[in-house]
Design a protein around this motif. Structure first.
Motif, PDB file in Angstrom:
ATOM      1  N   THR A   6       0.838  -1.198   0.000  1.00 31.74           N
ATOM      2  CA  THR A   6       0.000   0.000   0.000  1.00 31.74           C
ATOM      3  C   THR A   6       0.877   1.253   0.000  1.00 31.74           C
ATOM      4  O   THR A   6       2.064   1.192   0.300  1.00 31.74           O
ATOM      5  CB  THR A   6      -0.928   0.046   1.238  1.00 31.74           C
ATOM      6  N   ALA A   7       0.269   2.382  -0.309  1.00 33.87           N
ATOM      7  CA  ALA A   7       0.994   3.656  -0.364  1.00 33.87           C
ATOM      8  C   ALA A   7       1.574   4.050   0.991  1.00 33.87           C
ATOM      9  O   ALA A   7       2.585   4.749   1.060  1.00 33.87           O
ATOM     10  CB  ALA A   7       0.069   4.753  -0.879  1.00 33.87           C
ATOM     11  N   CYS A   8       0.957   3.603   2.061  1.00 28.41           N
ATOM     12  CA  CYS A   8       1.426   3.965   3.398  1.00 28.41           C
ATOM     13  C   CYS A   8       2.405   2.943   3.966  1.00 28.41           C
ATOM     14  O   CYS A   8       2.903   3.104   5.077  1.00 28.41           O
ATOM     15  CB  CYS A   8       0.246   4.126   4.345  1.00 28.41           C
ATOM     16  N   GLY A   9       2.664   1.856   3.205  1.00 24.33           N
ATOM     17  CA  GLY A   9       3.652   0.871   3.616  1.00 24.33           C
ATOM     18  C   GLY A   9       3.117  -0.280   4.450  1.00 24.33           C
ATOM     19  O   GLY A   9       3.843  -1.219   4.746  1.00 24.33           O
ATOM     20  N   GLN A  10       1.861  -0.229   4.847  1.00 26.70           N
ATOM     21  CA  GLN A  10       1.289  -1.284   5.676  1.00 26.70           C
ATOM     22  C   GLN A  10       0.477  -2.245   4.814  1.00 26.70           C
ATOM     23  O   GLN A  10      -0.359  -1.827   4.031  1.00 26.70           O
ATOM     24  CB  GLN A  10       0.397  -0.683   6.755  1.00 26.70           C
ATOM     25  N   SER A  11       0.710  -3.528   4.958  1.00 28.47           N
ATOM     26  CA  SER A  11      -0.022  -4.545   4.200  1.00 28.47           C
ATOM     27  C   SER A  11      -1.454  -4.672   4.718  1.00 28.47           C
ATOM     28  O   SER A  11      -1.728  -4.437   5.898  1.00 28.47           O
ATOM     29  CB  SER A  11       0.684  -5.894   4.346  1.00 28.47           C
ATOM     30  N   CYS A  12      -2.346  -5.075   3.833  1.00 28.71           N
ATOM     31  CA  CYS A  12      -3.725  -5.376   4.242  1.00 28.71           C
ATOM     32  C   CYS A  12      -3.794  -6.695   4.992  1.00 28.71           C
ATOM     33  O   CYS A  12      -4.819  -7.011   5.594  1.00 28.71           O
ATOM     34  CB  CYS A  12      -4.641  -5.431   3.020  1.00 28.71           C
ATOM     35  N   GLY A  13      -2.715  -7.469   4.950  1.00 23.70           N
ATOM     36  CA  GLY A  13      -2.659  -8.746   5.662  1.00 23.70           C
ATOM     37  C   GLY A  13      -3.729  -9.703   5.178  1.00 23.70           C
ATOM     38  O   GLY A  13      -3.825  -9.984   3.988  1.00 23.70           O
ATOM     39  N   ASP A  14      -4.558 -10.192   6.092  1.00 21.98           N
ATOM     40  CA  ASP A  14      -5.612 -11.144   5.738  1.00 21.98           C
ATOM     41  C   ASP A  14      -6.866 -10.449   5.203  1.00 21.98           C
ATOM     42  O   ASP A  14      -7.867 -11.104   4.933  1.00 21.98           O
ATOM     43  CB  ASP A  14      -5.970 -12.031   6.929  1.00 21.98           C
ATOM     44  N   CYS A  15      -6.806  -9.137   5.052  1.00 21.27           N
ATOM     45  CA  CYS A  15      -7.890  -8.330   4.469  1.00 21.27           C
ATOM     46  C   CYS A  15      -9.111  -8.218   5.367  1.00 21.27           C
ATOM     47  O   CYS A  15     -10.169  -7.773   4.917  1.00 21.27           O
ATOM     48  CB  CYS A  15      -8.303  -8.875   3.098  1.00 21.27           C
ATOM     49  N   MET A  16      -9.008  -8.605   6.621  1.00 25.35           N
ATOM     50  CA  MET A  16     -10.181  -8.618   7.485  1.00 25.35           C
ATOM     51  C   MET A  16     -10.111  -7.637   8.657  1.00 25.35           C
ATOM     52  O   MET A  16     -11.015  -7.581   9.467  1.00 25.35           O
ATOM     53  CB  MET A  16     -10.421 -10.035   8.021  1.00 25.35           C
ATOM     54  N   TRP A  17      -9.057  -6.857   8.769  1.00 27.67           N
ATOM     55  CA  TRP A  17      -9.042  -5.841   9.825  1.00 27.67           C
ATOM     56  C   TRP A  17      -9.594  -4.539   9.254  1.00 27.67           C
ATOM     57  O   TRP A  17      -9.903  -4.448   8.080  1.00 27.67           O
ATOM     58  CB  TRP A  17      -7.647  -5.717  10.435  1.00 27.67           C
ATOM     59  N   SER A  18      -9.761  -3.521  10.045  1.00 26.99           N
ATOM     60  CA  SER A  18     -10.463  -2.292   9.641  1.00 26.99           C
ATOM     61  C   SER A  18      -9.524  -1.241   9.065  1.00 26.99           C
ATOM     62  O   SER A  18      -8.957  -0.429   9.786  1.00 26.99           O
ATOM     63  CB  SER A  18     -11.212  -1.715  10.846  1.00 26.99           C
ATOM     64  N   TYR A  19      -9.387  -1.253   7.739  1.00 30.35           N
ATOM     65  CA  TYR A  19      -8.531  -0.292   7.048  1.00 30.35           C
ATOM     66  C   TYR A  19      -9.282   0.302   5.864  1.00 30.35           C
ATOM     67  O   TYR A  19     -10.340  -0.185   5.468  1.00 30.35           O
ATOM     68  CB  TYR A  19      -7.239  -0.956   6.574  1.00 30.35           C
ATOM     69  N   CYS A  20      -8.711   1.370   5.291  1.00 27.93           N
ATOM     70  CA  CYS A  20      -9.325   2.011   4.120  1.00 27.93           C
ATOM     71  C   CYS A  20      -8.291   2.818   3.344  1.00 27.93           C
ATOM     72  O   CYS A  20      -7.153   2.958   3.762  1.00 27.93           O
ATOM     73  CB  CYS A  20     -10.487   2.908   4.538  1.00 27.93           C
ATOM     74  N   THR A  21      -8.737   3.354   2.197  1.00 28.56           N
ATOM     75  CA  THR A  21      -7.912   4.229   1.372  1.00 28.56           C
ATOM     76  C   THR A  21      -8.192   5.685   1.717  1.00 28.56           C
ATOM     77  O   THR A  21      -8.847   5.976   2.704  1.00 28.56           O
ATOM     78  CB  THR A  21      -8.223   4.013  -0.125  1.00 28.56           C
ATOM     79  N   SER A  22      -7.721   6.567   0.874  1.00 25.84           N
ATOM     80  CA  SER A  22      -7.943   8.011   0.933  1.00 25.84           C
ATOM     81  C   SER A  22      -6.855   8.768   1.672  1.00 25.84           C
ATOM     82  O   SER A  22      -7.102   9.769   2.341  1.00 25.84           O
ATOM     83  CB  SER A  22      -9.327   8.363   1.487  1.00 25.84           C
ATOM     84  N   ALA A  23      -5.600   8.298   1.517  1.00 26.89           N
ATOM     85  CA  ALA A  23      -4.469   9.006   2.117  1.00 26.89           C
ATOM     86  C   ALA A  23      -4.303  10.400   1.520  1.00 26.89           C
ATOM     87  O   ALA A  23      -3.720  11.276   2.146  1.00 26.89           O
ATOM     88  CB  ALA A  23      -3.189   8.192   1.955  1.00 26.89           C
ATOM     89  N   MET A  24      -4.799  10.619   0.304  1.00 25.63           N
ATOM     90  CA  MET A  24      -4.724  11.954  -0.286  1.00 25.63           C
ATOM     91  C   MET A  24      -5.740  12.901   0.355  1.00 25.63           C
ATOM     92  O   MET A  24      -5.512  14.098   0.429  1.00 25.63           O
ATOM     93  CB  MET A  24      -4.959  11.908  -1.801  1.00 25.63           C
ATOM     94  N   ARG A  25      -6.877  12.389   0.789  1.00 22.55           N
ATOM     95  CA  ARG A  25      -7.891  13.216   1.452  1.00 22.55           C
ATOM     96  C   ARG A  25      -7.475  13.523   2.886  1.00 22.55           C
ATOM     97  O   ARG A  25      -7.663  14.617   3.379  1.00 22.55           O
ATOM     98  CB  ARG A  25      -9.243  12.498   1.478  1.00 22.55           C
ATOM     99  N   TRP A  26      -6.995  12.535   3.570  1.00 22.43           N
ATOM    100  CA  TRP A  26      -6.547  12.687   4.939  1.00 22.43           C
ATOM    101  C   TRP A  26      -5.061  12.385   4.923  1.00 22.43           C
ATOM    102  O   TRP A  26      -4.368  12.879   4.094  1.00 22.43           O
ATOM    103  CB  TRP A  26      -7.376  11.788   5.866  1.00 22.43           C
ATOM    104  N   SER A  27      -4.542  11.570   5.769  1.00 21.44           N
ATOM    105  CA  SER A  27      -3.133  11.175   5.692  1.00 21.44           C
ATOM    106  C   SER A  27      -3.001   9.754   6.218  1.00 21.44           C
ATOM    107  O   SER A  27      -3.903   9.244   6.894  1.00 21.44           O
ATOM    108  CB  SER A  27      -2.252  12.142   6.498  1.00 21.44           C
ATOM    109  N   CYS A  28      -1.868   9.133   5.915  1.00 20.48           N
ATOM    110  CA  CYS A  28      -1.627   7.769   6.377  1.00 20.48           C
ATOM    111  C   CYS A  28      -1.778   7.711   7.895  1.00 20.48           C
ATOM    112  O   CYS A  28      -1.300   8.600   8.608  1.00 20.48           O
ATOM    113  CB  CYS A  28      -0.220   7.313   5.987  1.00 20.48           C
ATOM    114  N   GLY A  29      -2.452   6.688   8.368  1.00 27.83           N
ATOM    115  CA  GLY A  29      -2.620   6.494   9.810  1.00 27.83           C
ATOM    116  C   GLY A  29      -3.845   7.165  10.407  1.00 27.83           C
ATOM    117  O   GLY A  29      -4.187   6.894  11.557  1.00 27.83           O
ATOM    118  N   THR A  30      -4.519   8.042   9.660  1.00 26.77           N
ATOM    119  CA  THR A  30      -5.724   8.705  10.176  1.00 26.77           C
ATOM    120  C   THR A  30      -6.795   7.665  10.477  1.00 26.77           C
ATOM    121  O   THR A  30      -6.986   6.727   9.715  1.00 26.77           O
ATOM    122  CB  THR A  30      -6.269   9.716   9.149  1.00 26.77           C
ATOM    123  N   GLN A  31      -7.469   7.815  11.597  1.00 26.08           N
ATOM    124  CA  GLN A  31      -8.580   6.949  11.957  1.00 26.08           C
ATOM    125  C   GLN A  31      -9.872   7.613  11.484  1.00 26.08           C
ATOM    126  O   GLN A  31     -10.167   8.737  11.872  1.00 26.08           O
ATOM    127  CB  GLN A  31      -8.645   6.748  13.476  1.00 26.08           C
TER     128      GLN A  31
END
Length: 137
Positions: free
Chosen positions: A48-73
């Motif tokens: 991913t653009a922020c360097g963190q893998s989606c892993g098993d794809c089942m934890w709570s993540y999303c895109t839109s680092a351009m709207r907010w920033s990497c790591g934003t909840q």
């Protein structure tokens, strides 16, 4: 890597005029709609653009680092009283401006687990004549 993407649920049911991306940076839209409504789609990438893998794809993540920033909840809610919500961590940029322009509305790509929650909550809300969604940091 292989990218899997499926349209899972329409986050916003309220009638909203079609809109195209007016702030496209690095092929990703930076527009934040004043009503907070987005289409919700799923994605799962190992890089991913922020360097963190989606892993098993089942934890709570999303895109839109351009709207907010990497790591934003981000808190995504499916009810007008904000009682049906989930929190997602921004780990990637995207989707592309052309994708949002084709859809006519801003899009948030999220994990399969977030989309599953949204899908079940939307079904409940339709049965109970509720229709409001918001997303914000």
């Amino acid at each position: 890597t292989t990218m899997m993407k499926n349209v899972i649920v329409l986050c916003a049911l309220a009638a909203v005029a079609s809109a195209s991306c007016s702030k496209c940076v690095s092929n990703c839209c930076k527009d934040i709609p004043s009503n907070g409504n987005y289409y919700l789609t799923s994605f799962c990438d190992q890089e991913t653009a922020c360097g963190q893998s989606c892993g098993d794809c089942m934890w709570s993540y999303c895109t839109s680092a351009m709207r907010w920033s990497c790591g934003t909840q981000l808190k995504c809610c499916w009810s007008s009283n904000m009682s049906m919500c989930a929190t997602m961590k921004v780990i990637d940029s995207g989707p592309g401006c052309s994708v949002e322009n084709d859809a006519g509305r801003p899009i948030i790509d999220a994990s399969y687990s977030i989309c599953a929650i949204a899908s079940s909550q939307r079904a409940y809300m339709r049965e109970n004549n509720q229709a409001s969604t918001s997303l914000g940091a």
